[in-house]
Design a protein around this motif. Structure first.
Motif, short mmCIF file in Angstrom:
data_model
loop_
_atom_site.label_atom_id
_atom_site.label_comp_id
_atom_site.label_asym_id
_atom_site.label_seq_id
_atom_site.Cartn_x
_atom_site.Cartn_y
_atom_site.Cartn_z
N ARG A 146 0.77 -1.27 0.00
CA ARG A 146 0.14 0.06 0.07
C ARG A 146 0.70 1.21 -0.10
NH1 ARG A 146 -3.64 -0.58 4.92
NH2 ARG A 146 -3.41 1.51 5.15
N LEU A 147 0.23 2.28 -0.76
CA LEU A 147 1.10 3.41 -0.87
C LEU A 147 1.31 4.24 0.59
CD1 LEU A 147 0.34 4.71 -4.66
CD2 LEU A 147 2.52 4.00 -3.63
N ASP A 148 0.29 4.31 1.24
CA ASP A 148 0.40 4.54 2.66
C ASP A 148 1.11 3.72 3.88
OD1 ASP A 148 -1.50 2.80 3.11
OD2 ASP A 148 -3.26 3.99 3.63
N ALA A 149 1.92 2.83 3.39
CA ALA A 149 2.68 1.97 4.44
C ALA A 149 3.90 2.27 4.18
CB ALA A 149 2.24 0.59 3.88
N ALA A 150 4.80 1.98 5.24
CA ALA A 150 6.19 2.40 5.14
C ALA A 150 7.09 1.54 4.20
CB ALA A 150 6.72 2.38 6.70
N THR A 151 6.29 0.36 3.95
CA THR A 151 6.99 -0.52 3.13
C THR A 151 7.19 -0.30 1.56
OG1 THR A 151 4.94 -1.68 2.78
CG2 THR A 151 6.55 -2.49 4.48
N SER A 152 6.39 0.83 1.33
CA SER A 152 6.24 1.17 -0.05
C SER A 152 7.38 2.56 -0.36
CB SER A 152 4.92 1.55 -0.50
OG SER A 152 4.45 2.81 0.21
N ALA A 153 7.89 2.73 0.61
CA ALA A 153 8.68 4.03 0.62
C ALA A 153 9.95 4.06 -0.18
CB ALA A 153 9.21 4.62 1.98
N ALA A 154 10.75 2.96 0.13
CA ALA A 154 12.21 2.52 -0.52
C ALA A 154 11.81 2.36 -2.20
CB ALA A 154 13.04 1.60 0.44
N PRO A 155 11.16 1.50 -2.39
CA PRO A 155 10.80 0.87 -3.64
C PRO A 155 10.50 2.00 -4.36
CG PRO A 155 9.22 -0.36 -2.19
CD PRO A 155 10.42 0.29 -1.32
N SER A 156 9.24 2.65 -3.91
CA SER A 156 9.08 3.87 -4.76
C SER A 156 10.15 5.01 -5.00
CB SER A 156 7.85 4.55 -3.68
OG SER A 156 6.67 3.80 -3.70
N LEU A 157 10.83 5.39 -3.89
CA LEU A 157 11.96 6.35 -4.18
C LEU A 157 13.13 5.64 -5.26
CD1 LEU A 157 13.30 8.88 -3.55
CD2 LEU A 157 14.35 7.67 -1.61
N SER A 158 13.14 4.32 -5.17
CA SER A 158 14.19 3.71 -5.73
C SER A 158 13.74 3.66 -7.54
CB SER A 158 14.48 2.32 -5.85
OG SER A 158 15.42 1.73 -6.48
N PHE A 159 12.32 3.77 -7.75
CA PHE A 159 11.73 3.60 -9.06
C PHE A 159 11.74 5.14 -9.39
CE2 PHE A 159 8.14 3.88 -12.01
CZ PHE A 159 8.45 2.82 -12.86
N LEU A 160 11.25 5.98 -8.71
CA LEU A 160 11.19 7.22 -9.03
C LEU A 160 12.45 8.21 -8.96
CD1 LEU A 160 7.59 8.09 -7.76
CD2 LEU A 160 8.37 7.75 -10.22
N GLY A 161 13.52 7.72 -8.27
CA GLY A 161 14.74 8.44 -8.60
C GLY A 161 15.52 7.83 -9.62
N PRO A 162 16.58 7.05 -8.91
CA PRO A 162 17.46 6.43 -9.80
C PRO A 162 16.93 5.55 -11.03
CG PRO A 162 17.90 5.35 -7.65
CD PRO A 162 16.87 6.62 -7.42
N GLY A 163 15.66 4.90 -10.70
CA GLY A 163 14.93 3.85 -11.43
C GLY A 163 14.69 4.44 -12.82
N GLN A 164 14.16 5.68 -12.90
CA GLN A 164 13.83 6.67 -13.99
C GLN A 164 15.05 7.16 -14.99
OE1 GLN A 164 10.70 7.29 -15.00
NE2 GLN A 164 10.69 5.62 -13.36
N GLN A 165 16.27 7.26 -14.29
CA GLN A 165 17.52 7.31 -15.17
C GLN A 165 17.96 6.19 -15.83
OE1 GLN A 165 19.87 10.20 -12.94
NE2 GLN A 165 21.75 9.65 -14.00
N HIS A 166 17.90 5.25 -15.04
CA HIS A 166 18.45 3.66 -15.21
C HIS A 166 17.42 3.21 -16.72
CE1 HIS A 166 19.30 -0.56 -15.61
NE2 HIS A 166 18.27 -0.95 -15.44
N TYR A 167 16.21 3.53 -16.72
CA TYR A 167 15.17 3.25 -17.72
C TYR A 167 15.51 4.17 -19.01
CZ TYR A 167 11.07 3.80 -20.92
OH TYR A 167 10.18 4.25 -21.81
N PHE A 168 15.69 5.46 -18.57
CA PHE A 168 15.87 6.38 -19.66
C PHE A 168 17.10 6.33 -20.46
CE2 PHE A 168 16.59 10.58 -21.69
CZ PHE A 168 15.44 10.91 -22.04
N PHE A 169 18.04 6.09 -19.77
CA PHE A 169 19.67 6.15 -20.23
C PHE A 169 19.98 4.73 -20.77
CE2 PHE A 169 19.37 10.22 -18.28
CZ PHE A 169 19.73 11.01 -19.18
N GLU A 170 19.69 3.66 -19.86
CA GLU A 170 20.34 2.34 -20.08
C GLU A 170 19.28 1.53 -20.68
OE1 GLU A 170 22.37 0.83 -16.68
OE2 GLU A 170 22.61 2.61 -15.88
N LEU A 171 18.03 1.29 -20.42
CA LEU A 171 17.07 0.46 -20.99
C LEU A 171 16.39 0.82 -22.39
CD1 LEU A 171 15.23 -0.82 -17.68
CD2 LEU A 171 17.20 -1.85 -18.94
N HIS A 172 16.21 1.94 -22.43
CA HIS A 172 15.70 2.48 -23.60
C HIS A 172 16.47 2.71 -24.77
CE1 HIS A 172 13.73 5.20 -26.55
NE2 HIS A 172 12.80 4.41 -26.46
#
Length: 341
Positions: A260-286
């Motif tokens: 759940r997005l209002d749960a603490a367990t979603s904090a780290a994976p959400s930050l990973s995805f919307l932080g370095p994850g976007q850079q990884h997708y944009f510059f390395e995967l795509h």
């Protein structure tokens, strides 16, 4: 046809509930009439016959019932709105920008059908041998049944069936880290990372020799590269649209993971995805898979690159002193930084 996936995945409850174009029209008219209006406008523009609109609408309605706003298993990204992203906004832009070299006739119709059918299945647990994902293989099987239900004949219209098979298979997206180059060759493996369409021909050469002698398969592989570029064209769209896509994907990923997005367990994976994850997708995967896709969306990607880096750094800086409380805090920060919602 070529890959044999149509024999592996049976119809589900959604297919039974929406067996034909008439049932799809009834549902869409009641729940989202703009879906029909926008898809009809595209079919009219490309001069596609009525059966193309029927099949496109049936695919979109089934996706809406299975994973969209018509049913009870809502996916924030893979829903009927994604059909319009590809089949209306991005395909229209490609038609506008490519001018005389834009896909015409049956090629344009196949791209519209791809938009409606490539993500039909999202919860498949059975995979197939090779690099094609289980969701994509199951979507191929259902697409064949959609075509048949809307008046396409597997023999007389084989080119449509094979094209959609190649296109949907090629849309498989491998989000795993890209391996480093082989020091002996300084080249990456041909099928590693990103859209399979870039390496589909190599896999076909290995596992389905002789496919190059099949004109329908060659056409399908070519269309598949442009289809993959339409599917991942968020990299070259307006920056706010790119970020809106990221937010929807993040919400869907957390839902699929049971967090759940209002749960603490979603904090780290959400930050990973919307932080370095976007850079990884944009510059390395795509990577663009077709000359046409790069021609239409390449300049936009180049313009978005610095903004992606800036936003990724800002997201990490925002939470450097204290980690986010939950995923909602991460999404809110990303929205504030980018203007997406």
């Amino acid at each position: 046809m070529i890959l044999g996936y149509d024999r592996l995945y049976a119809p589900d409850a959604v297919e039974i509930a929406l067996p034909d174009a008439a049932s799809a029209r009834t549902l869409v008219a009641a729940r989202r009439p703009d879906l029909f209006e926008r898809l009809q406008a595209v079919t009219q523009r490309i001069g596609a016959p009525a059966r193309v609109l029927d099949a496109t609408l049936l695919g979109a309605a089934r996706l809406g019932l299975r994973h969209g706003s018509f049913g009870d298993d809502f996916h924030a990204y893979h829903n009927e709105g994604h059909v319009l992203e590809l089949g209306d906004r991005r395909l229209r832009r490609a038609l506008d920008d490519l001018g005389d070299s834009a896909p015409r006739g049956d090629d344009a119709a196949a791209l519209l059908l791809f938009a409606a059918c490539h993500d039909l299945r999202q919860r498949e647990t059975v995979d197939v041998p090779g690099p094609v994902g289980g969701n994509e293989a199951a979507s191929v099987a259902e697409t064949f049944r959609i075509l048949s239900a809307c008046g396409f004949d597997p023999q007389q219209d084989r080119a449509y069936f094979v094209a959609l098979e190649m296109m949907i298979a090629g849309s498989t997206f491998d989000a795993r880290p890209v391996p480093k180059p082989d020091p002996r060759t300084d080249e990456l493996p041909g099928l590693a990372g990103g859209a399979l369409a870039r390496g589909l021909a190599l896999w076909l050469d290995s596992d389905h020799p002789g496919w190059r002698e099949d004109a329908d398969a060659r056409r399908g592989e070519r269309l598949g590269r442009l289809a993959a570029d339409l599917d991942t064209a968020n990299v070259g769209e307006d920056f706010v649209q790119l970020c809106d896509t990221a937010l929807r994907l993040c919400r869907e990923r957390e839902m699929r993971a049971g967090r759940r997005l209002d749960a603490a367990t979603s904090a780290a994976p959400s930050l990973s995805f919307l932080g370095p994850g976007q850079q990884h997708y944009f510059f390395e995967l795509h990577r663009f898979c077709s000359r046409e896709g790069e021609s239409v969306f390449g300049a936009g990607k180049a313009a978005n690159g610095p903004l992606v880096k800036k936003t990724s750094a800002a997201m990490l800086a925002r939470f450097a002193a204290a980690p986010p409380a939950n995923g909602e805090a991460v999404l809110a920060a990303f929205s504030e930084l980018t203007g997406a919602c």
